[in-house]
Design a protein around this motif. Structure first.
Motif, mmCIF file in Angstrom:
data_model
loop_
_atom_site.group_PDB
_atom_site.id
_atom_site.type_symbol
_atom_site.label_atom_id
_atom_site.label_comp_id
_atom_site.label_asym_id
_atom_site.label_seq_id
_atom_site.Cartn_x
_atom_site.Cartn_y
_atom_site.Cartn_z
ATOM 1 N N SER A 171 1.101 4.044 2.354
ATOM 2 C CA SER A 171 1.294 5.394 1.828
ATOM 3 C C SER A 171 2.099 6.132 2.881
ATOM 4 O O SER A 171 1.549 6.617 3.876
ATOM 5 C CB SER A 171 -0.062 6.074 1.594
ATOM 6 O OG SER A 171 0.117 7.373 1.091
ATOM 7 N N ASP A 220 3.240 8.711 4.124
ATOM 8 C CA ASP A 220 3.176 10.165 4.280
ATOM 9 C C ASP A 220 2.341 10.540 5.505
ATOM 10 O O ASP A 220 1.707 11.578 5.545
ATOM 11 C CB ASP A 220 2.586 10.811 3.025
ATOM 12 C CG ASP A 220 1.210 10.267 2.652
ATOM 13 O OD1 ASP A 220 0.640 9.464 3.411
ATOM 14 O OD2 ASP A 220 0.706 10.640 1.579
ATOM 15 N N TYR A 221 2.336 9.683 6.510
ATOM 16 C CA TYR A 221 1.455 9.855 7.652
ATOM 17 C C TYR A 221 2.224 9.602 8.946
ATOM 18 O O TYR A 221 1.976 8.650 9.676
ATOM 19 C CB TYR A 221 0.259 8.890 7.509
ATOM 20 C CG TYR A 221 -0.889 9.132 8.444
ATOM 21 C CD1 TYR A 221 -1.482 10.376 8.583
ATOM 22 C CD2 TYR A 221 -1.410 8.084 9.196
ATOM 23 C CE1 TYR A 221 -2.547 10.582 9.440
ATOM 24 C CE2 TYR A 221 -2.482 8.268 10.057
ATOM 25 C CZ TYR A 221 -3.039 9.525 10.168
ATOM 26 O OH TYR A 221 -4.108 9.724 11.019
ATOM 27 N N PHE A 258 6.306 6.818 7.389
ATOM 28 C CA PHE A 258 6.903 7.987 6.751
ATOM 29 C C PHE A 258 8.341 7.674 6.345
ATOM 30 O O PHE A 258 8.936 6.703 6.797
ATOM 31 C CB PHE A 258 6.845 9.210 7.671
ATOM 32 C CG PHE A 258 7.602 9.059 8.973
ATOM 33 C CD1 PHE A 258 8.861 9.622 9.132
ATOM 34 C CD2 PHE A 258 7.046 8.370 10.040
ATOM 35 C CE1 PHE A 258 9.550 9.494 10.331
ATOM 36 C CE2 PHE A 258 7.723 8.232 11.246
ATOM 37 C CZ PHE A 258 8.978 8.800 11.395
ATOM 38 N N ASP A 273 5.535 1.522 -1.295
ATOM 39 C CA ASP A 273 4.982 2.840 -1.000
ATOM 40 C C ASP A 273 4.165 3.292 -2.208
ATOM 41 O O ASP A 273 4.645 3.221 -3.345
ATOM 42 C CB ASP A 273 6.120 3.823 -0.715
ATOM 43 C CG ASP A 273 5.633 5.185 -0.255
ATOM 44 O OD1 ASP A 273 4.466 5.289 0.182
ATOM 45 O OD2 ASP A 273 6.423 6.147 -0.329
#
Length: 180
Positions: free
Chosen positions: A51, A53-54, A59, A92
């Motif tokens: 994921s 988004d970290y 990212f 993702d």
């Protein structure tokens, strides 16, 4: 760095070996390369679920006009793929879908800041922890925003990521009004 990667690589090798009889697809992947010199058309493809988004762990970043997933965890995944002589494909997805994707063989492994819990350990194997994180709360500035303990969040709206450790912590706040 090698002491950190070795246990993780060994665990992932065991996971991959259990899937050796499964047919893998080939296709586009990242720039992970094999030291064996074989072309990417001949390489096994391993699929990473993340994921992205970290930051700084995983990212999205624009590089030469292309949206690329980068970060510390992505570099670890590239090293694992290179050690296995495989091509890395990155999928993702939403954080709360990662373990389901792993359990249904849509991905071969997951790297995404996932903390081992007793519940999660019932369904998946974890490597040794290679990074210990501390939890913190961010509050809007101005006005009476003093938060000195978790109890000060009682009656407040709390924003967390679904299926995260932070969601579990927020659910324990007595009187919290809602999770976002």
């Amino acid at each position: 760095m090698r002491k950190v990667l070795l246990p993780m690589i060994l665990l992932l090798v065991v996971v991959f070996m259990s899937a050796c009889g499964q047919e893998k697809t080939t296709g586009t992947g990242s720039d992970a390369t094999s030291s064996s010199g074989s072309s990417s058309a001949e390489k096994e493809v391993i699929v990473l679920g993340t994921s992205a988004d970290y930051a700084p762990y995983e990212f999205h970043k624009k590089i030469d006009g292309k949206d690329i997933i980068v970060g510390f965890d992505i570099e670890i995944a590239k090293a694992i793929a290179a050690d296995l002589g495989a091509e890395l494909k990155i999928e993702d997805m939403d954080f709360d879908g990662l373990l389901m994707a792993l359990g249904t063989d849509k991905v071969d492994f997951v790297i995404s800041g996932l903390t081992p819990t007793e519940e999660r350990k019932k369904n998946v194997d974890f490597t040794d922890i290679y990074y210990y994180a501390e939890q913190a709360v961010l509050v809007r500035g101005g006005g009476d925003t003093a938060v000195k303990s978790i109890g000060d969040l009682s009656g407040k709206q709390v924003g967390v990521q679904k299926s995260s450790i932070q969601e579990e912590i927020a659910q324990e706040i007595e009187g919290q009004s809602s999770l976002l």
